[in-house]
Design a protein around this motif. Sequence first.
Motif, PDB file in Angstrom:
ATOM      1  N   GLU A   1      10.857 -36.055  10.871  1.00 20.29           N
ATOM      2  CA  GLU A   1      11.013 -36.029   9.430  1.00 20.29           C
ATOM      3  C   GLU A   1       9.726 -36.381   8.695  1.00 20.29           C
ATOM      4  N   ASP A   2       8.728 -36.932   9.435  1.00 16.41           N
ATOM      5  CA  ASP A   2       7.513 -37.371   8.769  1.00 16.41           C
ATOM      6  C   ASP A   2       6.359 -36.384   8.954  1.00 16.41           C
TER       7      ASP A   2
ATOM      8  N   SER B   1       7.409 -31.769  10.304  1.00 18.56           N
ATOM      9  CA  SER B   1       8.328 -31.017   9.461  1.00 18.56           C
ATOM     10  C   SER B   1       7.848 -29.573   9.313  1.00 18.56           C
TER      11      SER B   1
ATOM     12  N   ASP C   1       8.222 -27.974   6.537  1.00 18.87           N
ATOM     13  CA  ASP C   1       7.831 -27.835   5.138  1.00 18.87           C
ATOM     14  C   ASP C   1       6.346 -28.181   4.996  1.00 18.87           C
TER      15      ASP C   1
ATOM     16  N   ASP D   1       4.638 -28.550   2.236  1.00 19.42           N
ATOM     17  CA  ASP D   1       4.440 -29.569   1.197  1.00 19.42           C
ATOM     18  C   ASP D   1       4.654 -30.977   1.752  1.00 19.42           C
ATOM     19  N   GLU D   2       5.656 -31.110   2.598  1.00 19.74           N
ATOM     20  CA  GLU D   2       5.927 -32.422   3.193  1.00 19.74           C
ATOM     21  C   GLU D   2       4.764 -32.861   4.081  1.00 19.74           C
TER      22      GLU D   2
ATOM     23  N   TYR E   1       2.380 -36.320   3.370  1.00 21.85           N
ATOM     24  CA  TYR E   1       2.130 -37.396   4.335  1.00 21.85           C
ATOM     25  C   TYR E   1       0.671 -37.451   4.775  1.00 21.85           C
TER      26      TYR E   1
ATOM     27  N   THR F   1       5.431 -40.273  -1.211  1.00 18.93           N
ATOM     28  CA  THR F   1       6.308 -39.932  -0.083  1.00 18.93           C
ATOM     29  C   THR F   1       7.783 -39.968  -0.459  1.00 18.93           C
TER      30      THR F   1
ATOM     31  N   GLU G   1      10.538 -36.323  -5.140  1.00 12.78           N
ATOM     32  CA  GLU G   1      11.127 -35.008  -4.870  1.00 12.78           C
ATOM     33  C   GLU G   1      10.914 -34.033  -6.022  1.00 12.78           C
TER      34      GLU G   1
ATOM     35  N   ARG H   1       6.022 -32.980  -7.331  1.00  5.25           N
ATOM     36  CA  ARG H   1       6.015 -34.324  -6.754  1.00  5.25           C
ATOM     37  C   ARG H   1       4.829 -35.136  -7.271  1.00  5.25           C
TER      38      ARG H   1
END
Length: 526
Positions: free
Chosen positions: A49-50, A53, A55, A57-58, A62, A136, A139, A151
């Motif tokens: 999840e960190d 991912s 995504d 953008d995610e 991070y 982080t 959203e 974000r």
Amino acid sequence: MEEYEDESDINEQIFHNNVREQIIFLLLFILLYLLSFATLCRFKRKGREDYFSTDEDEITVYRISTWLCSFSLAVSILAVLLLPISIVSNEVLVNYPNSYYIKWLNSSLIQGLWNYVFLFSNLSLFIALPFAYLFTESEGFFGHRKGLMARVYETFTVLTLLGLVVLGMTYVIAALIDKDKSSIQTILSFWTYYLPFLYSCISFFGVLMLLVCTPLGFVRLFDVVGQFLVKPQFLRDLNEEYFACALEEESLRRRFKQAQKTGKSYVDPAPMALESEVPIKDIDYELPTNLLRLKNGELQFGLGKRLKEIENRRSVLDKQRQTSSFRRNVVYPVAMLLLLGLTIIAVLLVVQNTLSLLIGIKALPISSKQFTLGVSSLSKLGLYGASLEILLIIYLIVTSSIGLYTAPCMKKFRPKPKSTPFSLVIGNCALLVVISSALPLLSKILGITNFDLLGDFGSIEWLGNFKIVLLYNLLFATASTLCVVNKFTAKVRRELYNRIMVFLDIKIEHPQSVSSTPPPSIQKCE
């Protein structure tokens, strides 16, 4: 014409000196940043999840937050190294004043280093780390198109509101402490008054934390060193411990295989000593004290964890058995004597500083004059005294870090390699910035060094309060002495207490036999 040429030469020299100093600062910070980034990569969690991912953008969020945390950690390392670098620079200039190779080392360079640390510490605490956490967790605003910029907008908005709240609280606290400066005009003097005031409050909180962590670290450091060094053979029997651990490992391995085959929720045959079962420590899942009561697969889980713990202990004991007698009988006692000597010297310096403050020989740690580098040595012992100061400062750094992360309340906050969530990474970076910024203040308050606090570090107002400085020295000396004395006398006091309790129990259970039975000499005479 000659005056114009002289003035241009001076300006050119100032320009070159400034460029040289900035290049030195940049190279030093890049080195510390790479070290900080490698440290974070070792501890942060490689979770799906960190970091893995799908995504983009995610991943970008991070990655940027990791850069900000690395920046903050590099600043904290540089803050820890401020006093050692300054003391070494002063002694080098005192002993080699005309050397061509150290012409670049001057007061302006060290003064700029202190100013940069103060500035970057404020940026890390009030901008970088809060932005990393909010970034982080963001959203994007409701109703807007999702993406990276949404974000970013949300993070800046929340950070601005948070800054206004902190500024309002700072104004209220400053008005309660100093009513003379609580006017409408002073609200606009954020950079010159409120930011240093807020940083002084945070540094005071860090110094209070060090008051608890450093004496605790004096005690815990002996245990940490004892884990890496093998004790002498006359204090423990390594062979006996190894074979006992090997027998326990073999027994657990048989029980674990039997539990896997049968799938039962009890241990068969039953252990010989049920009360000896202890829960496994340092794991997230708390196990019951009795493995016989585990059900639904927990038996295999408990036996597996216990077996892994015993295997690790057996491997450590095997390595300790193979160490040479020199390391067991010489290195361990020398290391323990060195730690005890450094602790005693630190406590004696604090006591001397307290007496000097009471008599009036020593001034308060607030900076009252501009320090010039390379004029005279900081210690009466010269180079040896300065080396002792650096050694004590490093010792305080190590003990405060160990005391901080071995405290019971820090168990869940303690980082673990490859398994630390990113929120804990940000929290640890913030905690390290606070502690590292307070370490120069701690060394100066306790009288460990005579080097003046440069830049805005020396203008912190509470350093000029005689009652706070004196009370801090008294509490630190008392806490350190009690911790060390309790460490080395705990076993003796525990044994005396057990002997007294056994004697009292015998006397209470058989009062007549104890009081009426005459001594053997009287019985013989009769």
